[in-house]
Design an enzyme around this catalytic site. Structure first.
Site, mmCIF file in Angstrom:
data_model
loop_
_atom_site.group_PDB
_atom_site.id
_atom_site.type_symbol
_atom_site.label_atom_id
_atom_site.label_comp_id
_atom_site.label_asym_id
_atom_site.label_seq_id
_atom_site.Cartn_x
_atom_site.Cartn_y
_atom_site.Cartn_z
ATOM 1 N N ASP A 1 -3.510 2.716 -1.210
ATOM 2 C CA ASP A 1 -2.207 2.867 -1.854
ATOM 3 C C ASP A 1 -1.461 4.094 -1.330
ATOM 4 O O ASP A 1 -2.068 5.058 -0.867
ATOM 5 C CB ASP A 1 -2.378 2.990 -3.372
ATOM 6 C CG ASP A 1 -3.015 1.771 -3.991
ATOM 7 O OD1 ASP A 1 -2.851 0.678 -3.429
ATOM 8 O OD2 ASP A 1 -3.688 1.926 -5.036
ATOM 9 N N LYS A 2 -0.155 4.071 -1.491
ATOM 10 C CA LYS A 2 0.715 5.165 -1.047
ATOM 11 C C LYS A 2 0.219 6.516 -1.554
ATOM 12 O O LYS A 2 0.142 7.492 -0.803
ATOM 13 C CB LYS A 2 2.138 4.895 -1.536
ATOM 14 C CG LYS A 2 3.128 6.056 -1.367
ATOM 15 C CD LYS A 2 4.512 5.649 -1.854
ATOM 16 C CE LYS A 2 5.483 6.821 -1.853
ATOM 17 N NZ LYS A 2 5.261 7.712 -3.016
#
Length: 303
Positions: A138-139
């Site tokens: 994830d970011k």
């Protein structure tokens, strides 16, 4: 263009057509599906309908999935933290806050942009927007990713993920004090029917297993190491919330009152796999980021 059909079931009676279609594939957003309906790419019994059409039992939905529009991904010079590289694979330590691959409307500043400037040879299996990307994090999760530089390497690494032979260990700070030292969470994951942008535990979801053990306990928090057996979207974040210990700093699945960190306190610290060409097992470890380390120091001092 790809085509598919779906017949409305009893439990879907009265549901909006856009809701039904978007639930058929977790990659399809509600907005995207609504555009397909408006464009006549989703028919009900051969007829064009509105996005708020209420489905009836045995309605036949015919979906024509448009080909993705070609998009140019611009190489961008970046100071990438590369742990390993040869002619087949590359291992990079992604910082928190960086998106892995571009998407329509978000075409710059991603890891892929940086990789394309760093190396011209990336596997094309995942298409123009995700060249070389075998798996992602994830970011707002930091840590190690393996990247394929040719299709042979890509297929080998994906097969290892499918066979669950890749070593992936994460460190996370969670809310609450976990009383037991070890645990396994075996709970299927799928899109949250109430919020398509979130994942949750659902009976008909995809098989998902997370193993964890406690590293340190503090006042109101615990440091754990999680090892992935499967790699579903948001798996650790959703699984830890499911057992009552959500990740600190997680804006989507955690409590609002939390530790001061920009994004979830989650770091993919250990990555191991068999090299596609040499068949040698390689394992890499990246230390937790400095802001994560500062949080741990604060928690230790407050014990």
């Amino acid at each position: 263009m790809e085509k598919m059909e779906h017949t409305i079931l009893e439990e879907q009676k009265g549901d909006r057509i856009d809701k039904v279609i978007s639930a058929l594939d977790e990659e399809w957003s509600r907005t995207q599906v609504q555009q397909w309906i408006k464009d006549g790419n989703a028919l009900v019994n051969g007829q064009v309908v509105k996005t708020n059409y209420k489905c009836a039992v045995n309605d036949l939905i015919e979906i024509t999935i448009p080909d993705p529009e070609p998009l140019d991904v611009i190489p961008e010079e970046m100071d990438l933290d590369i742990y390993y590289e040869d002619t087949d694979v590359l291992v990079v330590n992604k910082p928190r806050g960086m998106v892995v691959h571009p998407a329509p409307g978000h075409l710059t500043g991603t890891l892929v942009n940086g990789l394309m400037a760093h190396c011209k040879d990336l596997s094309g299996i995942n298409g123009v927007l995700r060249p070389g990307i075998v798996h992602r994090i994830d970011k707002d999760t930091s840590g190690l990713l393996m990247v394929a530089k040719n299709d042979m390497a890509h297929e080998s690494l994906v097969n290892q993920l499918v066979e669950k032979s890749v070593t992936r260990k994460y460190k996370a700070i969670v809310h609450g004090v976990i009383p037991h030292d070890f645990g396994t969470i075996d709970a299927p994951l799928g899109r949250d029917p109430k919020d398509r942008q979130s994942m949750t535990v659902v009976d008909d979801g995809k098989h998902a297993v997370t193993h964890f053990h406690v590293l340190e306990r503090y006042n109101h928090f615990t440091l754990v190491e999680c090892q992935l057996e499967t790699g579903r979207t948001h798996q650790i974040r959703v699984h830890m919330k499911y057992i009552g210990y959500p990740l600190a700093g997680d804006p989507k699945y955690g409590p609002k009152k939390t530790l001061e960190i920009d994004g979830q306190a989650l770091h993919a610290g250990v990555l191991g796999f068999v090299h596609p060409r040499t068949q040698e097992y390689l394992e890499f470890e990246a230390p937790i980021p400095s802001d994560f380390e500062r949080l741990l120091d604060q928690l230790r001092n407050n014990r």
